[in-house]
Design a protein around this motif. Structure first.
Motif, PDB file in Angstrom:
ATOM      1  N   SER A 339      -5.092 -29.671  12.808  1.00 56.14           N
ATOM      2  CA  SER A 339      -5.359 -29.550  11.372  1.00 56.14           C
ATOM      3  C   SER A 339      -5.926 -30.832  10.763  1.00 56.14           C
ATOM      4  CB  SER A 339      -4.069 -29.170  10.629  1.00 56.14           C
ATOM      5  OG  SER A 339      -3.075 -30.165  10.810  1.00 56.14           O
ATOM      6  N   ARG A 340      -5.802 -31.957  11.453  1.00 56.31           N
ATOM      7  CA  ARG A 340      -6.292 -33.217  10.901  1.00 56.31           C
ATOM      8  C   ARG A 340      -7.779 -33.396  11.256  1.00 56.31           C
ATOM      9  NH1 ARG A 340      -2.020 -38.070  11.454  1.00 56.31           N
ATOM     10  NH2 ARG A 340      -3.528 -38.960  10.007  1.00 56.31           N
ATOM     11  N   ALA A 341      -8.579 -32.506  10.681  1.00 63.70           N
ATOM     12  CA  ALA A 341      -9.984 -32.412  11.068  1.00 63.70           C
ATOM     13  C   ALA A 341     -10.761 -33.682  10.750  1.00 63.70           C
ATOM     14  CB  ALA A 341     -10.621 -31.207  10.369  1.00 63.70           C
ATOM     15  N   ARG A 342     -10.518 -34.282   9.586  1.00 59.64           N
ATOM     16  CA  ARG A 342     -11.255 -35.492   9.227  1.00 59.64           C
ATOM     17  C   ARG A 342     -10.936 -36.634  10.183  1.00 59.64           C
ATOM     18  NH1 ARG A 342      -9.974 -36.275   3.749  1.00 59.64           N
ATOM     19  NH2 ARG A 342      -7.926 -36.796   4.546  1.00 59.64           N
ATOM     20  N   ARG A 343      -9.672 -36.811  10.503  1.00 59.77           N
ATOM     21  CA  ARG A 343      -9.298 -37.876  11.429  1.00 59.77           C
ATOM     22  C   ARG A 343      -9.884 -37.612  12.811  1.00 59.77           C
ATOM     23  NH1 ARG A 343      -8.980 -42.656  11.118  1.00 59.77           N
ATOM     24  NH2 ARG A 343      -7.839 -42.351   9.167  1.00 59.77           N
ATOM     25  N   LEU A 344      -9.931 -36.363  13.238  1.00 58.56           N
ATOM     26  CA  LEU A 344     -10.546 -36.031  14.514  1.00 58.56           C
ATOM     27  C   LEU A 344     -12.028 -36.400  14.511  1.00 58.56           C
ATOM     28  CD1 LEU A 344      -8.850 -32.584  15.187  1.00 58.56           C
ATOM     29  CD2 LEU A 344      -8.646 -34.605  16.650  1.00 58.56           C
ATOM     30  N   ALA A 345     -12.707 -36.118  13.395  1.00 58.20           N
ATOM     31  CA  ALA A 345     -14.126 -36.464  13.295  1.00 58.20           C
ATOM     32  C   ALA A 345     -14.336 -37.966  13.375  1.00 58.20           C
ATOM     33  CB  ALA A 345     -14.703 -35.910  11.987  1.00 58.20           C
ATOM     34  N   ILE A 346     -13.516 -38.712  12.649  1.00 55.63           N
ATOM     35  CA  ILE A 346     -13.680 -40.170  12.592  1.00 55.63           C
ATOM     36  C   ILE A 346     -13.386 -40.803  13.944  1.00 55.63           C
ATOM     37  CG2 ILE A 346     -12.689 -42.275  11.594  1.00 55.63           C
ATOM     38  CD1 ILE A 346     -12.369 -40.654   8.965  1.00 55.63           C
ATOM     39  N   ASP A 347     -12.284 -40.402  14.575  1.00 54.82           N
ATOM     40  CA  ASP A 347     -11.930 -41.015  15.857  1.00 54.82           C
ATOM     41  C   ASP A 347     -12.889 -40.617  16.971  1.00 54.82           C
ATOM     42  OD1 ASP A 347      -9.836 -42.433  14.818  1.00 54.82           O
ATOM     43  OD2 ASP A 347      -8.308 -40.962  15.335  1.00 54.82           O
ATOM     44  N   THR A 348     -13.378 -39.386  16.949  1.00 56.97           N
ATOM     45  CA  THR A 348     -14.336 -38.964  17.963  1.00 56.97           C
ATOM     46  C   THR A 348     -15.656 -39.702  17.788  1.00 56.97           C
ATOM     47  OG1 THR A 348     -13.301 -36.770  17.962  1.00 56.97           O
ATOM     48  CG2 THR A 348     -15.398 -36.960  19.075  1.00 56.97           C
ATOM     49  N   ALA A 349     -16.087 -39.884  16.537  1.00 61.08           N
ATOM     50  CA  ALA A 349     -17.320 -40.643  16.283  1.00 61.08           C
ATOM     51  C   ALA A 349     -17.154 -42.102  16.679  1.00 61.08           C
ATOM     52  CB  ALA A 349     -17.707 -40.532  14.812  1.00 61.08           C
ATOM     53  N   LEU A 350     -15.973 -42.675  16.443  1.00 61.44           N
ATOM     54  CA  LEU A 350     -15.716 -44.050  16.876  1.00 61.44           C
ATOM     55  C   LEU A 350     -15.802 -44.160  18.399  1.00 61.44           C
ATOM     56  CD1 LEU A 350     -14.793 -46.938  16.021  1.00 61.44           C
ATOM     57  CD2 LEU A 350     -12.458 -46.162  16.469  1.00 61.44           C
ATOM     58  N   HIS A 351     -15.242 -43.172  19.098  1.00 61.45           N
ATOM     59  CA  HIS A 351     -15.320 -43.134  20.556  1.00 61.45           C
ATOM     60  C   HIS A 351     -16.787 -43.131  21.003  1.00 61.45           C
ATOM     61  CE1 HIS A 351     -13.868 -40.933  24.476  1.00 61.45           C
ATOM     62  NE2 HIS A 351     -14.439 -42.089  24.724  1.00 61.45           N
ATOM     63  N   ALA A 352     -17.597 -42.295  20.378  1.00 59.39           N
ATOM     64  CA  ALA A 352     -19.012 -42.215  20.733  1.00 59.39           C
ATOM     65  C   ALA A 352     -19.734 -43.520  20.428  1.00 59.39           C
ATOM     66  CB  ALA A 352     -19.674 -41.057  19.988  1.00 59.39           C
ATOM     67  N   ALA A 353     -19.416 -44.128  19.291  1.00 56.32           N
ATOM     68  CA  ALA A 353     -20.060 -45.397  18.934  1.00 56.32           C
ATOM     69  C   ALA A 353     -19.716 -46.488  19.936  1.00 56.32           C
ATOM     70  CB  ALA A 353     -19.633 -45.814  17.531  1.00 56.32           C
ATOM     71  N   SER A 354     -18.476 -46.503  20.401  1.00 54.96           N
ATOM     72  CA  SER A 354     -18.070 -47.491  21.395  1.00 54.96           C
ATOM     73  C   SER A 354     -18.801 -47.263  22.719  1.00 54.96           C
ATOM     74  CB  SER A 354     -16.557 -47.430  21.609  1.00 54.96           C
ATOM     75  OG  SER A 354     -16.129 -48.405  22.530  1.00 54.96           O
ATOM     76  N   LEU A 355     -18.967 -46.013  23.108  1.00 53.64           N
ATOM     77  CA  LEU A 355     -19.730 -45.702  24.307  1.00 53.64           C
ATOM     78  C   LEU A 355     -21.177 -46.155  24.161  1.00 53.64           C
ATOM     79  CD1 LEU A 355     -18.289 -42.148  24.970  1.00 53.64           C
ATOM     80  CD2 LEU A 355     -18.107 -44.071  26.559  1.00 53.64           C
TER      81      LEU A 355
END
Length: 423
Positions: A339-355
């Motif tokens: 249900s924490r969709a915004r946090r999922l978006a932010i953390d997944t995007a951070l993961h991609a940015a780090s990659l």
């Protein structure tokens, strides 16, 4: 002989990212700066300065460039981020500007809180029907915010503040402060940093008057300090977290101390102090290990392993420790409730940015697509902003087909950025 184009750093700022994208799109169509200038009714020197991140474009010019370069909204989508950057720059140059975030505006309220008398506000009760109904509504709106984003939930929160705040302050100050804190959090999610600061400071005023020392510390160390980080002032964030830790030395529970110290770790990381960051994170882990959820205030029980992994991921990303950042971001996504969709978006995007920073471009694009899917489900400026930062990391590789495909996917899935004007 033409001028050598200025080397841009797309991740440095929204203005640099916009300049890089404008140049890329123009060159892909084999247009000169003069050619584009004629199409958008601007001098070629203005186009050059915008591409070099030396001038801030107007919204009208952004729109004209988007049309002239057949960008299908890719440039228009960056306007809210450009406007936010413009406001932040203006606030640093204009004393007393009331419409945007100002670090110095927190100093006096925090001092008032430090000097105020205290008691254990967990003993406070708001048993009348008005307070009970308001508390239930607050819980519902918090849930809606997590799932749908502030673009969906903020109007209902603002309506409570407009119509019922004075009554709640008198009869249930903790609930009133809760609405104000949620309003501040949602204002951040709409890109309205100045409004967020005003909501947070009003909440701090309410709890200071009510003698709620612990929740006041939370507003200072978590709400206001995170806002300072978000607005590019890690020194202020560190001061706020340290003040809250000192001011709640005898009241803070383990989870409260952990949340405060996590923000302190973030501030150290943003300033490049790896040793201080590591020490703070060790203290956070020790605090969480000692905590008992049933003995914590209700408003801090959310802070657990998922949130710690999120804070660590941001710390490691800022420190350039990308293997660790990727591990913690993936851990946060695994532990977060769906249900924490915004946090999922932010953390997944951070993961991609780090990659992307680690030059694992194909993997970054695959994870980036997941981030876009999460962000598409929420009405959130912060989520879209994080997607923008992710794409800025990938911009130097924009000639690769997987990056172009991801950019097209962003344009399709995120046609607009949810925001409201700061007021």
């Amino acid at each position: 002989m033409g001028q050598i184009p200025k080397e841009l750093e797309p991740t440095r700022s929204a203005l640099h990212f916009f300049g890089a994208e404008l140049r890329r799109l123009r060159q892909a169509l084999r247009m000169s700066q003069a050619d584009l200038g004629k199409l958008v009714f601007a001098h070629k020197d203005l186009i050059r300065k915008i591409e070099a991140a030396e001038r801030m474009p107007t919204e009208e010019l952004v729109s004209r460039c988007d049309d002239a370069l057949a960008a299908s909204g890719a440039l228009r989508r960056l306007w809210p981020m450009l406007e936010r950057e413009r406001r932040l720059r203006l606030s640093r140059d204009t004393a007393g500007l009331a419409t945007t975030f100002r670090s110095e505006a927190t100093d006096r309220p925090v001092l008032d809180w430090l000097l105020a008398s205290t008691h254990d506000a967990r003993r406070q009760r708001g048993d009348d029907e008005v307070a009970t109904a308001a508390a239930e509504k607050l819980d519902q709106l918090r849930g809606a915010d997590h799932v749908y984003g502030a673009g969906h939930a903020y109007p209902a929160v603002a309506a409570v503040l407009d119509n019922d705040l004075d009554t709640l302050v008198a009869r249930a100050p903790a609930v009133a402060a809760g609405f104000l804190e949620l309003a501040g959090y949602e204002a951040v999610d709409l890109g309205a940093d100045g409004r967020a600061q005003r909501h947070y400071l009003r909440a701090l005023e309410v709890v200071t008057a009510a003698g709620d020392r612990l929740y006041g510390g939370y507003l200072i160390a978590v709400s206001l300090a995170h806002l300072a980080l978000h607005c590019g002032d890690p020194a202020q964030a560190a001061r706020l977290a340290a003040a809250a830790l000192r001011g709640t030395e005898h009241q803070a529970t383990p989870a409260v101390r952990a949340a405060f110290r996590a923000v302190l770790a973030r501030a150290h990381a943003r300033r490049g102090d790896e040793a201080a960051c590591a020490a703070a994170l060790l203290q956070v882990e020790a605090d969480l290990a000692r905590g008992k959820p049933e003995e914590e205030p209700a408003w801090i029980r959310y802070f657990g392993e998922a949130d710690l992994a999120d804070e660590k991921a941001h710390c490691f990303f800022d420190l350039g420790l990308h293997e660790l950042a990727q591990r913690e971001a993936a851990q946060a996504v695994t532990l977060l409730e769906p249900s924490r969709a915004r946090r999922l978006a932010i953390d997944t995007a951070l993961h991609a940015a780090s990659l992307a920073r680690a030059r694992q471009i194909e993997h970054a694009c695959a994870i980036g697509r997941q981030a876009v899917d999460h962000a598409a489900g929420v009405a959130s400026f912060r989520s879209a902003h994080r997607i923008g930062l992710m794409m800025a990391e990938l911009q130097p590789h924009s000639d690769l087909p997987e990056v172009r495909d991801l950019a097209d996917y962003v344009h399709t899935r995120l046609p607009t950025v949810v925001t409201q004007q700061n007021r």
